[in-house]
Design a protein around this motif. Structure first.
Motif, mmCIF file in Angstrom:
data_model
loop_
_atom_site.group_PDB
_atom_site.id
_atom_site.type_symbol
_atom_site.label_atom_id
_atom_site.label_comp_id
_atom_site.label_asym_id
_atom_site.label_seq_id
_atom_site.Cartn_x
_atom_site.Cartn_y
_atom_site.Cartn_z
ATOM 1 N N ARG A 157 11.489 6.931 55.872
ATOM 2 C CA ARG A 157 10.335 7.176 55.007
ATOM 3 C C ARG A 157 10.752 7.159 53.534
ATOM 4 O O ARG A 157 10.046 6.625 52.681
ATOM 5 N N GLU A 158 11.900 7.718 53.206
ATOM 6 C CA GLU A 158 12.384 7.729 51.831
ATOM 7 C C GLU A 158 12.678 6.318 51.334
ATOM 8 O O GLU A 158 12.379 5.970 50.187
ATOM 9 N N LEU A 159 13.287 5.495 52.195
ATOM 10 C CA LEU A 159 13.593 4.122 51.792
ATOM 11 C C LEU A 159 12.315 3.333 51.533
ATOM 12 O O LEU A 159 12.248 2.522 50.597
ATOM 13 N N ILE A 160 11.298 3.548 52.356
ATOM 14 C CA ILE A 160 10.021 2.851 52.133
ATOM 15 C C ILE A 160 9.411 3.290 50.809
ATOM 16 O O ILE A 160 8.866 2.477 50.045
ATOM 17 N N ALA A 161 9.515 4.581 50.507
ATOM 18 C CA ALA A 161 8.982 5.079 49.230
ATOM 19 C C ALA A 161 9.732 4.469 48.052
ATOM 20 O O ALA A 161 9.132 4.100 47.025
ATOM 21 N N LYS A 162 11.041 4.350 48.163
ATOM 22 C CA LYS A 162 11.829 3.743 47.086
ATOM 23 C C LYS A 162 11.491 2.259 46.935
ATOM 24 O O LYS A 162 11.436 1.737 45.810
ATOM 25 N N LEU A 163 11.275 1.587 48.058
ATOM 26 C CA LEU A 163 10.886 0.173 47.989
ATOM 27 C C LEU A 163 9.543 0.027 47.281
ATOM 28 O O LEU A 163 9.369 -0.864 46.435
ATOM 29 N N ALA A 164 8.597 0.893 47.604
ATOM 30 C CA ALA A 164 7.296 0.848 46.930
ATOM 31 C C ALA A 164 7.445 1.118 45.439
ATOM 32 O O ALA A 164 6.777 0.492 44.611
#
Length: 371
Positions: A191-198
């Protein structure tokens, strides 16, 4: 400026020959009442001595105006230089012409007729250099038109490519949020990686619409970008930021450091089995700049660091270097890192953030005091 081409040399050769033949014919016609049959002698004198010497002494003047120091002078001032170049050219030609004619035993105009040896060369000088200036001006207009056409075509291609590749950013962010929401709680790292990608996509979108952004936002974007890379490389990629808090609010041109970081990861850390450390440093540079340094302890480069901008692997560096030069920066400085790896630094122009107006201080409303 006029270019030296085979076609141009042929044109000016024919120009000299035709002008010389016309001049020799005019002289022969003017003196036919005194001496008949002088045209062959006049042609030999004009075509073998007179105009070859004019061509020889034209070359240094041409170089001075179109290749030498005067080529950067504006058109009006360049034309004014003919006020001293023309008399000098005529004087040098006359001296060499009379010397050559005397050495070869060829007759020249005598007495008051020598005025023609001043009048005709002055006309010839003005005519030929007027032609050269006109040719140079036309070539500049053609080059400018060609460049404008190329820029229009590139802009059109870029616009078409952007339309083809356009994705509604809201759709992209909403999709990433939906994916993040569907991730189970035990996969919080995902979830954190997806947030950073966004966040990286959102910053890239914002950066494309602004000429200057706070350095702190640029570094936050780099941290998220490198966090995504660390998820791929694991312990092989170590990251360190050395930036003073006083610099975070300064406005800098965005997306100039990311290509340097990407190049360090791709060409420095990734090929190394042991990986390496990537360090981003920011320090003040003069009154209006900040020096950014991206150093890695990767494999380095097989070519000289100074020649990296000209290599095939330096495309991203070349583009960043060109953008920095356009902003008035000295461009990229590339050197070897210690103990190994590469160090790339640049100076970003900065601007102080605009001061926000202070919130108005509430003034207490006067109240009646009881008597």
């Amino acid at each position: 400026m006029p270019r030296i081409t085979a076609r141009g040399l042929l044109f000016y050769g024919l120009f000299y020959v035709l002008f010389g033949v016309f001049y020799a014919g005019t002289i022969a016609y003017a003196i036919q009442d005194y001496k008949a049959g002088t045209l062959p002698d006049d042609l030999r004198r004009v075509l073998l001595i007179d105009y070859p010497l004019k061509a020889v002494w034209t070359l240094p003047v041409w170089w001075l105006l179109f290749r030498g120091p005067l080529r950067r002078v504006s058109w009006p001032w360049r034309l004014l230089h003919h006020l001293w170049l023309c008399p000098l050219w005529v004087a040098v030609w006359m001296g060499s012409y009379y010397a050559a004619a005397g050495w070869l035993g060829v007759g020249t105009i005598q007495g008051s007729g020598k005025a023609w040896d001043v009048y005709i060369p002055v006309l010839f000088y003005g005519f030929q250099f007027g032609l050269l200036h006109a040719t140079g001006f036309i070539q500049q207009l053609q080059q400018r038109g060609h460049l404008e056409q190329l820029l229009r075509e590139q802009a059109h291609h870029s616009e078409v490519a952007a339309l083809k590749a356009q994705i509604n950013p809201h759709f992209l962010f909403n999709t990433l949020n939906s994916i993040s929401a569907s991730v189970p709680p035990e996969l919080e790292r995902t979830r954190e990686l997806i947030a950073k990608l966004a966040h990286t996509f959102r910053f890239a979108l914002v950066a494309s619409r602004h000429e200057m952004l706070p350095l702190g936002e640029e570094l936050a974007f780099l941290r998220d970008y490198l966090a995504l890379e660390q998820a791929r490389f694991g312990a092989r990629l170590q990251v360190e930021f050395v930036v003073g808090d006083a610099l975070l609010g300064l406005l800098v041109p965005p997306m100039l450091v990311q290509p340097l970081v990407e190049n360090a990861v791709r060409h420095g850390i990734a090929p190394s089995v042991a990986g390496g450390c990537l360090t981003v440093t920011a320090v003040p540079y003069g009154p209006g700049g900040v020096r950014i340094t991206v150093a890695d302890t990767g494999v380095g480069t097989t070519v000289a660091p100074a020649a990296l901008l000209g290599s095939a692997a330096g495309l991203g560096l070349r583009n960043t270097h060109a953008r920095l030069l356009a902003l008035g920066s000295p461009g990229l400085e590339i050197s070897a890192n210690v103990p190994h790896g590469l160090r790339v630094s640049c100076v970003l122009p900065v601007r102080q953030p605009e001061a926000r107006p202070a919130a108005p201080v509430p003034v207490p409303t006067p109240q009646a005091v009881p008597a």
